[in-house]
Design a protein around this motif. Structure first.
Motif, PDB file in Angstrom:
ATOM      1  N   ILE A 114      -4.341   3.267   1.493  1.00 28.24           N
ATOM      2  CA  ILE A 114      -3.633   3.894   0.366  1.00 28.24           C
ATOM      3  C   ILE A 114      -3.945   5.390   0.316  1.00 28.24           C
ATOM      4  CG2 ILE A 114      -3.440   3.981  -2.152  1.00 28.24           C
ATOM      5  CD1 ILE A 114      -4.081   0.966  -2.176  1.00 28.24           C
ATOM      6  N   THR A 115      -5.215   5.737   0.489  1.00 31.25           N
ATOM      7  CA  THR A 115      -5.622   7.144   0.422  1.00 31.25           C
ATOM      8  C   THR A 115      -4.947   7.969   1.507  1.00 31.25           C
ATOM      9  OG1 THR A 115      -7.779   6.468  -0.450  1.00 31.25           O
ATOM     10  CG2 THR A 115      -7.595   8.703   0.400  1.00 31.25           C
ATOM     11  N   VAL A 116      -4.979   7.477   2.721  1.00 25.49           N
ATOM     12  CA  VAL A 116      -4.368   8.205   3.841  1.00 25.49           C
ATOM     13  C   VAL A 116      -2.874   8.407   3.597  1.00 25.49           C
ATOM     14  CG1 VAL A 116      -3.763   8.083   6.302  1.00 25.49           C
ATOM     15  CG2 VAL A 116      -6.069   7.459   5.543  1.00 25.49           C
ATOM     16  N   LYS A 117      -2.196   7.363   3.208  1.00 26.02           N
ATOM     17  CA  LYS A 117      -0.752   7.456   2.976  1.00 26.02           C
ATOM     18  C   LYS A 117      -0.426   8.415   1.841  1.00 26.02           C
ATOM     19  CE  LYS A 117       0.966   2.970   4.690  1.00 26.02           C
ATOM     20  NZ  LYS A 117      -0.143   2.564   5.543  1.00 26.02           N
ATOM     21  N   ALA A 118      -1.230   8.394   0.764  1.00 30.95           N
ATOM     22  CA  ALA A 118      -0.971   9.271  -0.385  1.00 30.95           C
ATOM     23  C   ALA A 118      -1.099  10.742   0.002  1.00 30.95           C
ATOM     24  CB  ALA A 118      -1.931   8.936  -1.522  1.00 30.95           C
ATOM     25  N   TYR A 119      -2.139  11.077   0.756  1.00 28.15           N
ATOM     26  CA  TYR A 119      -2.308  12.474   1.176  1.00 28.15           C
ATOM     27  C   TYR A 119      -1.161  12.918   2.078  1.00 28.15           C
ATOM     28  CZ  TYR A 119      -6.948  13.245  -0.806  1.00 28.15           C
ATOM     29  OH  TYR A 119      -7.999  13.434  -1.680  1.00 28.15           O
ATOM     30  N   LYS A 120      -0.731  12.051   2.977  1.00 26.87           N
ATOM     31  CA  LYS A 120       0.356  12.416   3.885  1.00 26.87           C
ATOM     32  C   LYS A 120       1.654  12.642   3.116  1.00 26.87           C
ATOM     33  CE  LYS A 120      -1.317  10.264   8.147  1.00 26.87           C
ATOM     34  NZ  LYS A 120      -1.036   9.266   9.210  1.00 26.87           N
ATOM     35  N   ILE A 121       1.921  11.782   2.140  1.00 25.25           N
ATOM     36  CA  ILE A 121       3.138  11.940   1.337  1.00 25.25           C
ATOM     37  C   ILE A 121       3.125  13.270   0.603  1.00 25.25           C
ATOM     38  CG2 ILE A 121       4.418  11.070  -0.664  1.00 25.25           C
ATOM     39  CD1 ILE A 121       3.474   8.231   0.185  1.00 25.25           C
ATOM     40  N   PHE A 122       2.008  13.556  -0.078  1.00 29.01           N
ATOM     41  CA  PHE A 122       1.960  14.790  -0.866  1.00 29.01           C
ATOM     42  C   PHE A 122       2.008  16.026   0.038  1.00 29.01           C
ATOM     43  CE2 PHE A 122       0.268  18.289  -3.252  1.00 29.01           C
ATOM     44  CZ  PHE A 122       0.840  18.117  -4.507  1.00 29.01           C
ATOM     45  N   ALA A 123       1.280  15.987   1.168  1.00 29.27           N
ATOM     46  CA  ALA A 123       1.238  17.145   2.074  1.00 29.27           C
ATOM     47  C   ALA A 123       2.617  17.485   2.617  1.00 29.27           C
ATOM     48  CB  ALA A 123       0.261  16.869   3.214  1.00 29.27           C
ATOM     49  N   SER A 124       3.508  16.515   2.652  1.00 34.04           N
ATOM     50  CA  SER A 124       4.869  16.770   3.154  1.00 34.04           C
ATOM     51  C   SER A 124       5.750  17.433   2.102  1.00 34.04           C
ATOM     52  CB  SER A 124       5.510  15.452   3.610  1.00 34.04           C
ATOM     53  OG  SER A 124       5.801  14.614   2.501  1.00 34.04           O
ATOM     54  N   LYS A 125       5.281  17.495   0.853  1.00 42.47           N
ATOM     55  CA  LYS A 125       6.105  18.004  -0.241  1.00 42.47           C
ATOM     56  C   LYS A 125       5.647  19.355  -0.807  1.00 42.47           C
ATOM     57  CE  LYS A 125       7.308  13.303  -1.708  1.00 42.47           C
ATOM     58  NZ  LYS A 125       8.728  13.369  -1.316  1.00 42.47           N
ATOM     59  N   ARG A 126       4.341  19.627  -0.760  1.00 42.77           N
ATOM     60  CA  ARG A 126       3.799  20.871  -1.298  1.00 42.77           C
ATOM     61  C   ARG A 126       2.708  21.408  -0.375  1.00 42.77           C
ATOM     62  NH1 ARG A 126       7.488  20.362  -4.463  1.00 42.77           N
ATOM     63  NH2 ARG A 126       7.527  20.881  -6.708  1.00 42.77           N
ATOM     64  N   ASN A 127       2.467  22.725  -0.480  1.00 43.22           N
ATOM     65  CA  ASN A 127       1.453  23.344   0.389  1.00 43.22           C
ATOM     66  C   ASN A 127       0.177  23.713  -0.357  1.00 43.22           C
ATOM     67  OD1 ASN A 127       2.364  25.554  -1.100  1.00 43.22           O
ATOM     68  ND2 ASN A 127       2.267  26.962   0.656  1.00 43.22           N
TER      69      ASN A 127
ATOM     70  N   ASN B 111       0.810  -1.224   0.000  1.00 41.16           N
ATOM     71  CA  ASN B 111       0.000   0.000   0.000  1.00 41.16           C
ATOM     72  C   ASN B 111       0.839   1.267   0.000  1.00 41.16           C
ATOM     73  OD1 ASN B 111      -2.370  -1.400  -0.089  1.00 41.16           O
ATOM     74  ND2 ASN B 111      -2.904  -1.114   2.058  1.00 41.16           N
ATOM     75  N   PHE B 112       1.975   1.244   0.680  1.00 43.34           N
ATOM     76  CA  PHE B 112       2.821   2.440   0.707  1.00 43.34           C
ATOM     77  C   PHE B 112       3.360   2.740  -0.683  1.00 43.34           C
ATOM     78  CE2 PHE B 112       6.960   4.554   1.259  1.00 43.34           C
ATOM     79  CZ  PHE B 112       6.529   5.709   1.900  1.00 43.34           C
ATOM     80  N   LEU B 113       3.761   1.709  -1.406  1.00 42.54           N
ATOM     81  CA  LEU B 113       4.265   1.919  -2.769  1.00 42.54           C
ATOM     82  C   LEU B 113       3.155   2.414  -3.690  1.00 42.54           C
ATOM     83  CD1 LEU B 113       6.598  -1.191  -3.166  1.00 42.54           C
ATOM     84  CD2 LEU B 113       7.265   1.187  -2.721  1.00 42.54           C
ATOM     85  N   ARG B 114       1.955   1.899  -3.505  1.00 38.80           N
ATOM     86  CA  ARG B 114       0.826   2.389  -4.303  1.00 38.80           C
ATOM     87  C   ARG B 114       0.548   3.858  -4.005  1.00 38.80           C
ATOM     88  NH1 ARG B 114      -3.770  -2.444  -4.495  1.00 38.80           N
ATOM     89  NH2 ARG B 114      -2.569  -3.824  -5.866  1.00 38.80           N
ATOM     90  N   ALA B 115       0.641   4.199  -2.733  1.00 36.16           N
ATOM     91  CA  ALA B 115       0.422   5.596  -2.347  1.00 36.16           C
ATOM     92  C   ALA B 115       1.494   6.502  -2.943  1.00 36.16           C
ATOM     93  CB  ALA B 115       0.410   5.719  -0.820  1.00 36.16           C
ATOM     94  N   LYS B 116       2.740   6.018  -2.996  1.00 34.25           N
ATOM     95  CA  LYS B 116       3.822   6.794  -3.596  1.00 34.25           C
ATOM     96  C   LYS B 116       3.576   7.033  -5.080  1.00 34.25           C
ATOM     97  CE  LYS B 116       8.145   6.396  -2.686  1.00 34.25           C
ATOM     98  NZ  LYS B 116       9.535   5.867  -2.502  1.00 34.25           N
ATOM     99  N   VAL B 117       3.019   6.018  -5.766  1.00 36.07           N
ATOM    100  CA  VAL B 117       2.691   6.173  -7.188  1.00 36.07           C
ATOM    101  C   VAL B 117       1.640   7.264  -7.370  1.00 36.07           C
ATOM    102  CG1 VAL B 117       1.646   5.057  -9.196  1.00 36.07           C
ATOM    103  CG2 VAL B 117       3.324   3.827  -7.823  1.00 36.07           C
ATOM    104  N   LEU B 118       0.611   7.252  -6.523  1.00 36.57           N
ATOM    105  CA  LEU B 118      -0.423   8.288  -6.595  1.00 36.57           C
ATOM    106  C   LEU B 118       0.187   9.673  -6.398  1.00 36.57           C
ATOM    107  CD1 LEU B 118      -3.456   6.828  -4.587  1.00 36.57           C
ATOM    108  CD2 LEU B 118      -3.319   7.206  -7.044  1.00 36.57           C
ATOM    109  N   SER B 119       0.987   9.814  -5.359  1.00 35.59           N
ATOM    110  CA  SER B 119       1.600  11.107  -5.072  1.00 35.59           C
ATOM    111  C   SER B 119       2.533  11.546  -6.193  1.00 35.59           C
ATOM    112  CB  SER B 119       2.363  11.032  -3.748  1.00 35.59           C
ATOM    113  OG  SER B 119       2.961  12.263  -3.439  1.00 35.59           O
TER     114      SER B 119
END
Length: 360
Positions: free
Chosen positions: A184-197, A147-155
């Protein structure tokens, strides 16, 4: 007092509704009418407006539906978002028709050149673009079982298209990263939120029916919102979109992020309950939904409807007022003090009267 701190994001104007920058989490929905039938679409949007929807999205499957967007916009009050897949020319027509925002999907909208053209025209029109990434439309997501890798793909997919827009000095960007899987959804949002505002539009896609979809959405979005992430929200339900708006208000109020006007505290009932509390609560909810000025209250009115007098007043001591049941009667309390008795057939009438007095 909210129990967490919201992530600071860039402020974006969507047809007069501000998201990001500390603004209240905006509530969205999407029409399920045939957008080629602009009159039917307008009728549904007006129902959504009455329910409190603040931004509405319509899908544009072809050029004919895109050409209807101007007629729809002239007959509604809330900002209108054009949802476009596959053909960027439909998005260009939506801009001409006066869309307040575009939603495009990196998984199917086409080449970088087409994104560049949309960025240029949207910038001229001063409208934002939502990069809406959906796990179902990205083939790479399904190459991984983790799931983490899938979330990274989304981000990563979202970031790729964000960078295209940024190259054109376009920053009126909103991002969503949706999957039907909560993790997957939760992880994807957290990844993206850490990179852009950029402000984030939250949702669990293909959540399901009004029952299962509400539970799934609340479980997933509650986690994300608790972490302070999220600037606008849509609860995706296989139901009348009006139910999406009602559910969104309820979720946000439970997290102290929005005021839907009234909070009903009621017990689950047990053998001590000697009144039909389930019916009473349903009637109160139905009647309060017709009170137009509830959402303008500075804080929600908290009403307690309890099945028995043993724990009722104590469990609902924080309520503004309420009733705790006895046999065919109930004790009326206000701000923790007992103020009288009410016959069971007058419960609904009395509570509605007190709510209206509170609103004056």
């Amino acid at each position: 007092m909210k129990f967490y701190k919201r992530t600071e994001t860039r402020k974006i104007n969507i047809g007069g509704v501000i998201i990001g920058g500390g603004a209240p989490v905006a509530i969205q929905s999407m029409t399920n009418t045939n957008s080629r039938d602009w009159k039917a679409t307008v009728r549904q949007i007006k129902q959504l407006e009455e329910t409190g929807c603040e931004i509405v999205r319509i899908s544009l499957p072809d050029m004919g539906s895109a050409c209807n967007l101007g007629k729809i916009k002239k007959n509604i009050k809330i900002p209108l978002v054009a949802d476009v897949h596959f053909d960027y020319r439909i998005a260009l027509e939506a801009i001409k028709q006066g869309a307040d925002k575009l939603r495009i999907n990196p998984g199917n909208i086409g080449s970088k050149d087409k994104i560049s053209i949309l960025a240029k025209e949207a910038k001229k029109a001063h409208i934002p673009i939502r990069i809406g990434v959906n796990a179902g439309s990205l083939k790479k997501v399904h190459n991984f079982s983790d799931n983490f890798l899938r979330a990274k793909v989304l981000s990563s997919a979202a970031m790729e298209h964000v960078k295209i827009l940024e190259k054109h000095s376009f920053q009126d960007i909103v991002v969503s990263l949706k999957a039907s899987n909560i993790d997957i959804t939760v992880k994807a949002y957290k990844i993206f939120a850490s990179k852009r505002n950029y402000p984030l539009h939250l949702g669990i896609t293909e959540a399901g029916s009004i029952f299962s979809g509400t539970i799934k959405s609340a479980a997933g979005l509650g986690i994300i919102l608790y972490d302070g992430i999220g600037d606008t929200i849509r609860i995706s339900l296989t139901a009348n979109p009006v139910e999406e708006v009602k559910t969104a208000y309820s979720l946000l109020q439970s997290m102290e992020l929005r005021n839907s006007g009234i909070e009903i505290v009621s017990c689950p009932t047990c053998s001590r309950c000697e009144v039909d509390l389930i019916k009473i609560v349903a009637e109160v909810e139905k009647k309060t939904s017709a009170i137009k000025n509830l959402k303008r209250l500075p804080k929600p009115v908290k009403v307690a409807l309890m099945g028995c007098i043993i724990n009722g007043p104590g469990e609902a001591k924080d309520a503004d007022f309420g009733i705790a049941g006895g046999k065919n009667t109930g004790i009326l309390f206000k701000n923790g003090r007992l103020i009288g008795n009410v016959n069971v057939d007058k419960w609904v009438e009395k509570i509605i009267s007190m709510i209206k007095d509170y609103c004056r």
